[in-house]
Write a protein that holds these residues in place. Sequence first.
Motif, PDB file in Angstrom:
ATOM      1  N   ALA A 264      21.241   7.424   9.023  1.00 48.41           N
ATOM      2  CA  ALA A 264      22.079   6.798   9.592  1.00 48.41           C
ATOM      3  C   ALA A 264      23.437   7.278   9.070  1.00 48.41           C
ATOM      4  CB  ALA A 264      22.157   5.329   9.375  1.00 48.41           C
ATOM      5  N   THR A 265      24.520   7.741  10.020  1.00 52.15           N
ATOM      6  CA  THR A 265      25.627   8.129   9.658  1.00 52.15           C
ATOM      7  C   THR A 265      26.895   7.321  10.253  1.00 52.15           C
ATOM      8  OG1 THR A 265      24.899  10.532   9.596  1.00 52.15           O
ATOM      9  CG2 THR A 265      27.367  10.358   9.741  1.00 52.15           C
ATOM     10  N   ALA A 266      27.872   6.616   9.125  1.00 55.28           N
ATOM     11  CA  ALA A 266      28.959   5.980   9.509  1.00 55.28           C
ATOM     12  C   ALA A 266      30.098   6.601   9.433  1.00 55.28           C
ATOM     13  CB  ALA A 266      28.838   4.699   8.641  1.00 55.28           C
ATOM     14  N   TYR A 267      30.976   6.751  10.489  1.00 58.53           N
ATOM     15  CA  TYR A 267      32.414   7.182  10.556  1.00 58.53           C
ATOM     16  C   TYR A 267      33.433   6.233  10.545  1.00 58.53           C
ATOM     17  CZ  TYR A 267      36.318  10.105  11.791  1.00 58.53           C
ATOM     18  OH  TYR A 267      37.708  10.518  11.935  1.00 58.53           O
ATOM     19  N   SER A 268      34.213   6.209   9.396  1.00 63.40           N
ATOM     20  CA  SER A 268      35.335   5.472   9.284  1.00 63.40           C
ATOM     21  C   SER A 268      36.498   5.987  10.126  1.00 63.40           C
ATOM     22  CB  SER A 268      35.769   4.954   7.862  1.00 63.40           C
ATOM     23  OG  SER A 268      37.081   4.292   7.879  1.00 63.40           O
ATOM     24  N   ILE A 269      37.029   5.226  11.196  1.00 69.23           N
ATOM     25  CA  ILE A 269      38.192   5.911  11.927  1.00 69.23           C
ATOM     26  C   ILE A 269      39.223   5.651  11.171  1.00 69.23           C
ATOM     27  CG2 ILE A 269      39.542   5.584  13.982  1.00 69.23           C
ATOM     28  CD1 ILE A 269      36.941   4.448  15.530  1.00 69.23           C
ATOM     29  N   ALA A 270      39.696   4.647  10.514  1.00 70.63           N
ATOM     30  CA  ALA A 270      40.739   4.289   9.866  1.00 70.63           C
ATOM     31  C   ALA A 270      41.007   5.368   8.448  1.00 70.63           C
ATOM     32  CB  ALA A 270      41.054   2.801   9.373  1.00 70.63           C
ATOM     33  N   GLY A 271      39.885   5.479   7.783  1.00 72.90           N
ATOM     34  CA  GLY A 271      39.865   6.297   6.468  1.00 72.90           C
ATOM     35  C   GLY A 271      39.541   7.795   7.002  1.00 72.90           C
ATOM     36  N   GLU A 272      39.035   8.030   8.016  1.00 72.85           N
ATOM     37  CA  GLU A 272      38.807   9.522   8.563  1.00 72.85           C
ATOM     38  C   GLU A 272      37.668  10.187   7.559  1.00 72.85           C
ATOM     39  OE1 GLU A 272      42.409  11.888   8.888  1.00 72.85           O
ATOM     40  OE2 GLU A 272      43.212  10.798  10.684  1.00 72.85           O
ATOM     41  N   GLU A 273      36.793   9.409   7.306  1.00 76.88           N
ATOM     42  CA  GLU A 273      35.685   9.893   6.285  1.00 76.88           C
ATOM     43  C   GLU A 273      34.221   9.158   6.542  1.00 76.88           C
ATOM     44  OE1 GLU A 273      35.731   8.232   2.551  1.00 76.88           O
ATOM     45  OE2 GLU A 273      37.162   6.461   3.150  1.00 76.88           O
ATOM     46  N   THR A 274      33.077   9.980   6.288  1.00 69.72           N
ATOM     47  CA  THR A 274      31.979   9.786   6.749  1.00 69.72           C
ATOM     48  C   THR A 274      31.202   9.532   5.515  1.00 69.72           C
ATOM     49  OG1 THR A 274      32.149  11.430   8.538  1.00 69.72           O
ATOM     50  CG2 THR A 274      29.883  10.901   7.712  1.00 69.72           C
ATOM     51  N   GLY A 275      30.183   8.453   5.833  1.00 71.53           N
ATOM     52  CA  GLY A 275      29.106   8.355   4.727  1.00 71.53           C
ATOM     53  C   GLY A 275      27.654   8.025   5.592  1.00 71.53           C
ATOM     54  N   GLU A 276      26.726   8.461   4.654  1.00 68.91           N
ATOM     55  CA  GLU A 276      25.411   8.234   5.341  1.00 68.91           C
ATOM     56  C   GLU A 276      24.338   7.727   4.604  1.00 68.91           C
ATOM     57  OE1 GLU A 276      24.447  12.210   6.498  1.00 68.91           O
ATOM     58  OE2 GLU A 276      23.133  12.761   4.801  1.00 68.91           O
ATOM     59  N   ALA A 277      23.265   7.457   5.060  1.00 70.22           N
ATOM     60  CA  ALA A 277      22.029   6.896   4.340  1.00 70.22           C
ATOM     61  C   ALA A 277      20.656   7.215   5.135  1.00 70.22           C
ATOM     62  CB  ALA A 277      22.054   5.049   4.262  1.00 70.22           C
ATOM     63  N   GLN A 278      19.681   7.585   4.201  1.00 70.90           N
ATOM     64  CA  GLN A 278      18.446   7.731   4.823  1.00 70.90           C
ATOM     65  C   GLN A 278      17.700   6.545   4.746  1.00 70.90           C
ATOM     66  OE1 GLN A 278      15.463   8.227   2.963  1.00 70.90           O
ATOM     67  NE2 GLN A 278      14.333   8.450   4.959  1.00 70.90           N
ATOM     68  N   PHE A 279      16.867   6.100   5.679  1.00 71.41           N
ATOM     69  CA  PHE A 279      16.040   4.853   5.650  1.00 71.41           C
ATOM     70  C   PHE A 279      14.713   5.234   6.517  1.00 71.41           C
ATOM     71  CE2 PHE A 279      18.497   4.757   9.415  1.00 71.41           C
ATOM     72  CZ  PHE A 279      17.815   4.061  10.458  1.00 71.41           C
TER      73      PHE A 279
END
Length: 742
Positions: A264-279
Amino acid sequence: MHFLTTCLLLGTVSTTAIAQDQPNTILVIDGSGSMWGQIDGAAKITIAQEVVGDLLADFPADQGLGLTVYGHRERGNCTDIETIVAPASGTVDDVIAAVNEITPLGKTPMTDAVIAAAEALRYTEEEATVILVSDGVETCNPDPCTAARLLEEAGIGFTAHVVGFDVSDPEALAQMQCLAEETGGQFLTASNADELDLAMTAMVMEPAPEPALVSMTFTAVIGENKALIDTPILWDINDGSGLIVEDAQANPLTYDLPEGAYTATAYSIAGEETGEAQFVAITGGATAVEVLFEQKQPTARVIAPTSAPAGGTIQVGWAGPALEGDYVGIGKPDATGSAQWDNFFYVADGNPNDLLMPTEPGDYLIRYFIGGDRAIIAETPISLTPVIATIDAPAEAIAGNDITVSWTGPAYDGDYIGIGAVDATGSAQWDNFFYLDEGSPQTLTVPTQVGQYTISYFVGQDRSVLATVPLTATEASATLNIPAEAIAGSTISVDWTGPAYDGDYIGIGAVDATGSAQWDNFFYVQDGTPNDLLVPTQPGEYLVQYFLGQDRAILVSDTLTATPVKVDITAPDTAVAGSTITVGFDGPGYDGDYIGIGMVNATGSAQWEGFSYTDEGTPVDILVPVTPGDYLIQYFAGQDRSVLQTLPITVTAIEARLIAPDSAAAGSDLIVGWDGPDYEGDYIGIGLADAENSARWDSFAYTRDGNPLSINLPDAAGDYIIRYFVGQDRTVIASRPLTIDE
């Protein structure tokens, strides 16, 4: 409607293999006359026979199969239903042969045919499947839906699959679909031979198992406390072969996924950054997926002088995020927790802003704090230098006296100079004080107790001491000159000497009195000497004392005996209620003394229902209460309303009589004769029988106006009462009924 029951058999049978634990199946074939209808030049019954033959060619020999046919033997007979092949294994050839022998002839009792097939399958004892193929509307049973529902409720895993062959009638289609849905079966339609083949094949083929779906929840959080990100988040979910979710906006996001491994990849529009998690999504496993974003620490600057006087106020400039609750504070470098900001200001209050320095000299840090978690994001050092103060005061003074104190010092807001005992702590360090904003020198009052004191300069911010000087308080003296005895309640003259401080007073109280009871009566010494002092009204031993106004300390005291006062009252033993009696007296005639009459058991102000002041001379007139009974005539001291003398008196009832007609016309003048005391204010009134308070006299006349009286009657007819009222308290002493007519 006509059903060729081509079967749930077809829904459970694969052309290659059928599980051995599948339920027995009966194929229900429509043999009604409509099956002679043609499609593409071939009779529908012929098409059905060929399709069934092809489908059953690979039917497993050990799978139970049977055949029921309807409408194939008689015209117009709704009971023309026959189970030709009983359900059993190894019957495929028999079924094919029997199907090929069908000659369509009669009506369409398809619902009862399904019921007959179900009973042949012992559907209430075992799982059972019926496959029905029909080409028309039910012509015998009026309610296929209800019949199907009853089969489903009574059966053990009973299912009916339905193929509508060349059916266009909406009623027929609705009946077929209801029959299938009520029993959990499939409903398919076919309009030609190929479609019939496909429909029956679809029923026969064993469906691939649906993959297990797991409901997963995806949440994007930030920082150590994992706060939910409340700005927009876009989600991508990849199963390794490609994206299966792209740019889904929500936080949290809920999505159903087949079992498997994902990213799963999450993109923060306000922070202009990406985080992800394998599950991994697996039934019975964890369903929450969290993507953690690192909390970006904001930056700031603090601008301030490098040194300042301890306790002073400086201006501090700052640059920073200015989040809600952010503040700038000053504290020791090694301080922790809330000690990191001895003083502070909120950045929302302006830039630059004033910051109060601590009073203790030394090295400090001015820091920028984030309001939410008190994180420090900027700091600058500052050194606080000592401040000096001096006090100039006498080394000795009389206790309670005022002295002049001069001082020097920073004179910060709230600074003050106070005097307290040498060993005092806390607020006891300043029995008396003055604020420095009133200038130098100033007056300071010495405490009243003899002893050693300290005069100190206190910083208003935290009451720290900048300077001290000692002071010895010496004894103050006073004298009293009073008579040894006096009549209780009288006034004596007091000569005195003493310091005459502001608020000093001389008071008299019982020998063993405490607190404010030490001065029943008093006068302020500022009124001069000699001065008058009122003696309490109760005989006994008293103390006359000089009190210091500052704290009520006693400088000197002397004893006085209050002797009884003599009072004599002369009054009649009895009196008529409401009358006025004459009372003679011989008494002190103190200011405010009065003679009153009240009931024997009365208390408080009820002890004088009627009264006269003694300063009017003797004798005095007293108005007797209207209520008969036992009363007391008493001489009251004006000073405290104490009773100096008492006489009993019996008050007798008063009588009155009314003379008037029994009835009169509304609005007329009524002549009323009366016999009564005719006290001042007595009146005769007319009011309704059940009236209360002032409504008891709609109209009235004073007795002083003559006898008989003329009273104008009310305009409304009804039952009234004529009443004689005593003017003193409106007591009724006579009454009679009156009827007012229209």
